[in-house]
Design a protein around this motif. Sequence first.
Motif, mmCIF file in Angstrom:
data_model
loop_
_atom_site.group_PDB
_atom_site.id
_atom_site.type_symbol
_atom_site.label_atom_id
_atom_site.label_comp_id
_atom_site.label_asym_id
_atom_site.label_seq_id
_atom_site.Cartn_x
_atom_site.Cartn_y
_atom_site.Cartn_z
ATOM 1 N N TRP A 43 0.830 -1.208 0.000
ATOM 2 C CA TRP A 43 0.000 0.000 0.000
ATOM 3 C C TRP A 43 0.866 1.260 0.000
ATOM 4 C CZ3 TRP A 43 -0.790 3.720 3.966
ATOM 5 C CH2 TRP A 43 -1.796 4.655 3.669
ATOM 6 N N LEU A 44 1.940 1.272 0.812
ATOM 7 C CA LEU A 44 2.849 2.424 0.834
ATOM 8 C C LEU A 44 3.576 2.580 -0.502
ATOM 9 C CD1 LEU A 44 4.417 2.274 4.412
ATOM 10 C CD2 LEU A 44 2.786 3.953 3.529
ATOM 11 N N SER A 45 3.895 1.465 -1.155
ATOM 12 C CA SER A 45 4.569 1.593 -2.448
ATOM 13 C C SER A 45 3.645 2.203 -3.492
ATOM 14 C CB SER A 45 5.077 0.216 -2.919
ATOM 15 O OG SER A 45 3.997 -0.618 -3.270
ATOM 16 N N TYR A 46 2.371 1.844 -3.469
ATOM 17 C CA TYR A 46 1.417 2.492 -4.375
ATOM 18 C C TYR A 46 1.303 3.985 -4.049
ATOM 19 C CZ TYR A 46 -0.560 -1.521 -6.832
ATOM 20 O OH TYR A 46 -0.752 -2.599 -7.654
ATOM 21 N N ARG A 47 1.227 4.311 -2.770
ATOM 22 C CA ARG A 47 1.034 5.693 -2.366
ATOM 23 C C ARG A 47 2.273 6.557 -2.628
ATOM 24 N NH1 ARG A 47 0.706 7.385 3.792
ATOM 25 N NH2 ARG A 47 2.907 7.440 3.365
ATOM 26 N N ASP A 48 3.463 6.052 -2.291
ATOM 27 C CA ASP A 48 4.657 6.887 -2.324
ATOM 28 C C ASP A 48 5.495 6.737 -3.600
ATOM 29 O OD1 ASP A 48 3.910 7.730 0.183
ATOM 30 O OD2 ASP A 48 5.290 6.396 1.250
ATOM 31 N N LEU A 49 5.509 5.556 -4.184
ATOM 32 C CA LEU A 49 6.388 5.322 -5.332
ATOM 33 C C LEU A 49 5.646 5.314 -6.665
ATOM 34 C CD1 LEU A 49 8.663 2.522 -3.836
ATOM 35 C CD2 LEU A 49 9.054 4.984 -3.833
ATOM 36 N N GLY A 50 4.335 5.283 -6.625
ATOM 37 C CA GLY A 50 3.566 5.339 -7.866
ATOM 38 C C GLY A 50 2.958 3.982 -8.223
ATOM 39 N N THR A 51 2.083 4.045 -9.227
ATOM 40 C CA THR A 51 1.323 2.865 -9.625
ATOM 41 C C THR A 51 2.206 1.781 -10.233
ATOM 42 O OG1 THR A 51 -0.559 4.303 -10.068
ATOM 43 C CG2 THR A 51 -0.650 2.101 -10.985
ATOM 44 N N SER A 52 3.145 2.159 -11.082
ATOM 45 C CA SER A 52 3.973 1.131 -11.740
ATOM 46 C C SER A 52 4.851 0.408 -10.720
ATOM 47 C CB SER A 52 4.827 1.766 -12.833
ATOM 48 O OG SER A 52 5.669 2.757 -12.287
ATOM 49 N N ALA A 53 5.455 1.134 -9.788
ATOM 50 C CA ALA A 53 6.264 0.490 -8.745
ATOM 51 C C ALA A 53 5.377 -0.369 -7.844
ATOM 52 C CB ALA A 53 6.997 1.538 -7.914
ATOM 53 N N GLY A 54 4.161 0.098 -7.548
ATOM 54 C CA GLY A 54 3.216 -0.689 -6.741
ATOM 55 C C GLY A 54 2.846 -1.985 -7.421
ATOM 56 N N HIS A 55 2.616 -1.929 -8.744
ATOM 57 C CA HIS A 55 2.281 -3.147 -9.485
ATOM 58 C C HIS A 55 3.446 -4.147 -9.452
ATOM 59 C CE1 HIS A 55 -1.541 -1.774 -10.711
ATOM 60 N NE2 HIS A 55 -1.183 -1.048 -11.777
ATOM 61 N N VAL A 56 4.659 -3.640 -9.629
ATOM 62 C CA VAL A 56 5.833 -4.516 -9.625
ATOM 63 C C VAL A 56 5.992 -5.185 -8.256
ATOM 64 C CG1 VAL A 56 8.359 -4.543 -9.732
ATOM 65 C CG2 VAL A 56 7.049 -3.295 -11.454
ATOM 66 N N LEU A 57 5.885 -4.409 -7.176
ATOM 67 C CA LEU A 57 6.032 -4.973 -5.834
ATOM 68 C C LEU A 57 4.881 -5.906 -5.483
ATOM 69 C CD1 LEU A 57 7.487 -1.953 -3.865
ATOM 70 C CD2 LEU A 57 8.636 -4.031 -4.574
ATOM 71 N N LEU A 58 3.674 -5.581 -5.920
ATOM 72 C CA LEU A 58 2.526 -6.461 -5.675
ATOM 73 C C LEU A 58 2.715 -7.801 -6.386
ATOM 74 C CD1 LEU A 58 -0.330 -7.007 -4.587
ATOM 75 C CD2 LEU A 58 -1.222 -5.918 -6.661
ATOM 76 N N GLY A 59 3.127 -7.760 -7.636
ATOM 77 C CA GLY A 59 3.370 -9.003 -8.374
ATOM 78 C C GLY A 59 4.496 -9.817 -7.770
ATOM 79 N N SER A 60 5.569 -9.135 -7.395
ATOM 80 C CA SER A 60 6.717 -9.830 -6.798
ATOM 81 C C SER A 60 6.341 -10.484 -5.475
ATOM 82 C CB SER A 60 7.877 -8.864 -6.578
ATOM 83 O OG SER A 60 8.272 -8.281 -7.783
ATOM 84 N N ALA A 61 5.628 -9.747 -4.646
ATOM 85 C CA ALA A 61 5.214 -10.290 -3.348
ATOM 86 C C ALA A 61 4.254 -11.455 -3.531
ATOM 87 C CB ALA A 61 4.575 -9.200 -2.503
ATOM 88 N N THR A 62 3.350 -11.362 -4.484
ATOM 89 C CA THR A 62 2.402 -12.449 -4.736
ATOM 90 C C THR A 62 3.121 -13.702 -5.205
ATOM 91 O OG1 THR A 62 0.698 -10.821 -5.310
ATOM 92 C CG2 THR A 62 0.333 -13.085 -6.029
ATOM 93 N N VAL A 63 4.054 -13.551 -6.137
ATOM 94 C CA VAL A 63 4.815 -14.693 -6.629
ATOM 95 C C VAL A 63 5.655 -15.299 -5.504
ATOM 96 C CG1 VAL A 63 6.707 -15.366 -8.175
ATOM 97 C CG2 VAL A 63 4.830 -13.959 -9.022
ATOM 98 N N LEU A 64 6.299 -14.463 -4.698
ATOM 99 C CA LEU A 64 7.135 -14.948 -3.603
ATOM 100 C C LEU A 64 6.315 -15.732 -2.584
ATOM 101 C CD1 LEU A 64 9.913 -14.929 -2.096
ATOM 102 C CD2 LEU A 64 9.017 -12.943 -0.876
ATOM 103 N N VAL A 65 5.198 -15.168 -2.151
ATOM 104 C CA VAL A 65 4.361 -15.836 -1.155
ATOM 105 C C VAL A 65 3.778 -17.126 -1.725
ATOM 106 C CG1 VAL A 65 2.229 -15.629 0.189
ATOM 107 C CG2 VAL A 65 3.869 -13.766 0.176
ATOM 108 N N ALA A 66 3.333 -17.108 -2.972
ATOM 109 C CA ALA A 66 2.798 -18.325 -3.590
ATOM 110 C C ALA A 66 3.870 -19.405 -3.683
ATOM 111 C CB ALA A 66 2.235 -18.004 -4.967
ATOM 112 N N ALA A 67 5.098 -19.028 -4.042
ATOM 113 C CA ALA A 67 6.185 -20.001 -4.128
ATOM 114 C C ALA A 67 6.523 -20.579 -2.761
ATOM 115 C CB ALA A 67 7.420 -19.357 -4.760
ATOM 116 N N VAL A 68 6.571 -19.729 -1.752
ATOM 117 C CA VAL A 68 6.884 -20.204 -0.402
ATOM 118 C C VAL A 68 5.807 -21.162 0.097
ATOM 119 C CG1 VAL A 68 7.028 -19.459 2.008
ATOM 120 C CG2 VAL A 68 8.354 -18.288 0.271
#
Length: 154
Positions: A43-68
Motif C-alpha cells: 500500500w505504501l509503495s502504491y502511495r509513495d512510489l507510484g502505480t507502476s512500482a506498486g504493481h511490480v512490488l505487488l506481483g513480486s510479493a504475490t509470486v514470492l508468497v505463492a512459491a513459499v
Amino acid sequence: MDWLLIVVLLLFGALFVVAEVLLIPGTTIVGLAGFIMLTVGIWLSYRDLGTSAGHVLLGSATVLVAAVVWIGLRPQSVNRFALTTKNTARVDDVRRPDVAPGQLGRTLSALRPAGTVLFGDERREATTLGEFVGAGATVQVLRIEQNRIVVAAA
C-alpha cells in the motif's frame, strides 16, 4: 526514506510468512503479522512510489508468497519436519509381576521396612510388614499389593 520503510516492511513481511509456512506450522500471529507487513508495504509503495512500482512490488510479493506456500506445503518439505519414526518401546506391566507369592529371595540392602531384594537375577524393591531385615538375609514373598512386593524373613 520512503523506499527504505517499504523495503523493510516487505522484507520482514516475507520473512515472517516464510517462517510461518516452513518453521511454525499453523495459523499464528507470525503469519498474520507477515501478511499485514506485506499489505502495508505494498500500500505504501502504491502511495509513495507510484502505480507502476506498486504493481511490480505487488506481483513480486504475490509470486514470492505463492512459491513459499507451494514449496512449504509439498509432502517432501513436510516430511523433513514431521516425526516419521515409530516409538516401539514398551513398559512392563506392574499388575502382572514376575515374582510370585512364596518365592524366596535375598536382600541386597537392609529392609527398614523397604529395600532391595534379589529374586534370581532380578532386583526388585520390596517392603516388610514393619519388621527390619538385615542385608544378605533370605526373605519369602508374602503377597503382591498393587505395585508393592511384601516380604518377610524366611
